[in-house]
Design an enzyme around this catalytic site. Structure first.
Site, mmCIF file in Angstrom:
data_model
loop_
_atom_site.group_PDB
_atom_site.id
_atom_site.type_symbol
_atom_site.label_atom_id
_atom_site.label_comp_id
_atom_site.label_asym_id
_atom_site.label_seq_id
_atom_site.Cartn_x
_atom_site.Cartn_y
_atom_site.Cartn_z
ATOM 1 N N GLY A 127 1.084 -1.221 -0.257
ATOM 2 C CA GLY A 127 0.202 -0.093 -0.146
ATOM 3 C C GLY A 127 0.999 1.558 -0.208
ATOM 4 O O GLY A 127 0.254 2.847 0.827
ATOM 5 N N GLY A 140 -0.852 4.514 -1.324
ATOM 6 C CA GLY A 140 -1.649 5.084 -0.682
ATOM 7 C C GLY A 140 -1.685 6.188 0.648
ATOM 8 O O GLY A 140 -0.209 7.530 0.347
ATOM 9 N N ASP A 185 -0.327 -7.419 -6.315
ATOM 10 C CA ASP A 185 -1.257 -7.421 -5.749
ATOM 11 C C ASP A 185 -1.621 -7.980 -4.276
ATOM 12 O O ASP A 185 -0.816 -8.749 -4.490
ATOM 13 C CB ASP A 185 -2.696 -8.077 -6.648
ATOM 14 C CG ASP A 185 -3.524 -8.117 -6.581
ATOM 15 O OD1 ASP A 185 -4.382 -7.915 -5.205
ATOM 16 O OD2 ASP A 185 -4.798 -7.463 -7.392
ATOM 17 N N TYR A 244 -15.968 -2.078 4.836
ATOM 18 C CA TYR A 244 -14.802 -1.597 5.749
ATOM 19 C C TYR A 244 -14.505 -2.106 6.862
ATOM 20 O O TYR A 244 -13.438 -2.713 7.305
ATOM 21 C CB TYR A 244 -14.596 -0.025 4.976
ATOM 22 C CG TYR A 244 -13.655 0.581 5.385
ATOM 23 C CD1 TYR A 244 -12.205 -0.456 5.372
ATOM 24 C CD2 TYR A 244 -13.645 1.022 6.816
ATOM 25 C CE1 TYR A 244 -10.963 0.779 5.524
ATOM 26 C CE2 TYR A 244 -12.422 2.062 7.046
ATOM 27 C CZ TYR A 244 -10.754 0.868 6.967
ATOM 28 O OH TYR A 244 -9.580 2.145 6.568
ATOM 29 N N ILE A 271 -7.090 10.753 9.620
ATOM 30 C CA ILE A 271 -6.106 11.010 9.047
ATOM 31 C C ILE A 271 -5.783 12.315 8.087
ATOM 32 O O ILE A 271 -6.261 12.480 6.672
ATOM 33 C CB ILE A 271 -5.097 10.296 8.488
ATOM 34 C CG1 ILE A 271 -5.351 8.985 9.927
ATOM 35 C CG2 ILE A 271 -3.531 10.680 8.730
ATOM 36 C CD1 ILE A 271 -4.027 7.494 9.726
#
Ligand code: SER
Length: 317
Positions: free
Chosen positions: A9, A12, A54, A144, A174
Site C-alpha cells: 500500500g 496510499g 497485488d 470496511y 488522518i
C-alpha cells in the site's frame, strides 16, 4: 539483525508518508515499497526499491519477501469506507485475502514484526460513541468496518496460535496533504483545505455537527513507528489499540480554516457518507496506548491548519 522492511500500500495515504520516514531511519535500500495500481513518480522510484504486486497474489508477495530477505512488514493495503460501500466484494477481497496472505507468509518466513492498520471504522452504532473504550462492542455496519474487526481478530489469532508479533492501531481520520483525498469518510477534513485554497469555498458532505476523532499525518506516522519499535512485552493489545489526537465538529473545522483563508465559506450538504460518519465514535479513549508504549500526540487543530495550508500552497501552485 538488519531491518529489511516491506511496505504494501506504498502509494496510499499512509504509505506515501510512512516510507520516507522509515527510509530516513533505516536506510533507503532497506525499505521496499510495494504498490499495485498507482505508478510512483520518479523521485519516489529513485529513493529506494519499488516492486509491483497485488496483495491478493500470495506468490507475488512471496517473491518479494524472498528477493529482499524481508523481516519486517507494514501491510497497509486497504479499500477505505466509502469505496468499500460502493464495492463491498472488492473491499472484502482486497482487505481480507490480502491480510490472510500476509499473515500466512509472516509465519512461514518468520517475520519479526508485522504492522496492520485498523480504524475507528471497527466501531459501529451500538458502540458507546463518546470516549469509546479500548474493549467495547464492535458491530460495524460498513463492509470496511467488517473487514477491520475480522482483521483484528485474525491478527490476534495469529499472535496466540503462532506467536506472530503483530501490532495494530485503530487510526482515527488522518489529515494529510501529500496524496489527494481518496475514498474515505473522514476525507472532508482533507478536501476542505484543497478547496479553501482553490476556490475559497467548500461544500462539506457531512453535516456541521459531525464530530470524529482525527489526527495529523506526522502524528500518525510517528505512532506507527513507535508502536513497531516498542518492546514486545509492552504490547498488551493484539487486536488493535485505540488511538487519537483530537476531535472537532465539521463546523469547528470550517471556522478554523476560515481563520487562515480570507473569505472562506463552508456549506453543508450531507450525502451517503453521513450515515457512515454517524456510526463512528466522536471521541476515543486511547489511554491504553499512552500507558503501554507512551503514545502522545503533538498536533492540535491550529497547527494542523497551518501545516496543511503551507504545504498545499506549495503543492498546488
Ligand atoms: N479514514 C478512513 C475512512 O474514512 C477510516 O479509517 O474510510
Amino acid at each position: 539483525m538488519d531491518e529489511k522492511i516491506m511496505v504494501t500500500g506504498s502509494m496510499g495515504q499512509i504509505g506515501s508518508e510512512l516510507i520516507p520516514a522509515l527510509r530516513e531511519k533505516f536506510g533507503n535500500e532497506n525499505v521496499i515499497a510495494v504498490g499495485h495500481h498507482t505508478e510512483p513518480d520518479q523521485a519516489f522510484k529513485d529513493a529506494g526499491p519499488f516492486e509491483i504486486a497485488d496483495a491478493q497474489d500470495k506468490e507475488a508477495l512471496r517473491g518479494i519477501i524472498e528477493k529482499y530477505n524481508i523481516n519486517i512488514i507494514y501491510h497497509l493495503v486497504g479499500i477505505l469506507s466509502a469505496v468499500g460501500e460502493a464495492k463491498p466484494d472488492l473491499a472484502w477481497n482486497v482487505n481480507m485475502v490480502g491480510l490472510k496472505n500476509i499473515l500466512e507468509l509472516s509465519v512461514e518466513y518468520k517475520i519479526g514484526r508485522l504492522f496492520w492498520p485498523s480504524s475507528i471504522a471497527a466501531f459501529g452504532p451500538t458502540t458507546p460513541l463518546e470516549n469509546t473504550p479500548q474493549k467495547t462492542i464492535l458491530e460495524p455496519t460498513t463492509m470496511y468496518g467488517v473487514t477491520k474487526v475480522a482483521g483484528e481478530l485474525l491478527c490476534q489469532y495469529y499472535h496466540i496460535k503462532y506467536g506472530l508479533d503483530v501490532r495494530s492501531l485503530r487510526y482515527p481520520g488522518i489529515i494529510s496533504w501529500k496524496t489527494p483525498p481518496g475514498g474515505g469518510t473522514t476525507d472532508y477534513a482533507v478536501a476542505i483545505y484543497y478547496e479553501a485554497l482553490e476556490k475559497q469555498s467548500y461544500e462539506c458532505f457531512v453535516n456541521e455537527n459531525t464530530t470524529l476523532p482525527m489526527m495529523y499525518m506526522d502524528d500518525a506516522v510517528r505512532a506507527t513507528i513507535e508502536i513497531m519499535e516498542a518492546d514486545p512485552e509492552k504490547i498488551t493489545v493484539r487486536t488493535a489499540y485505540n488511538l487519537t489526537a483530537l476531535s472537532f465538529s465539521a463546523s469547528e473545522l470550517a471556522d478554523n480554516v476560515g481563520k487562515y483563508i480570507n473569505d472562506f465559506k463552508c456549506t453543508f450538504k450531507p450525502d451517503e457518507r453521513q450515515k457512515i460518519a454517524d456510526s463512528w465514535p466522536s471521541t476515543i479513549d486511547d489511554s491504553r496506548a499512552r500507558k503501554d508504549w507512551g503514545w502522545q500526540h503533538k498536533f492540535d487543530l491550529d497547527k494542523i491548519s497551518v501545516e496543511m495550508i503551507k504545504n498545499l500552497k506549495n503543492k498546488i501552485k
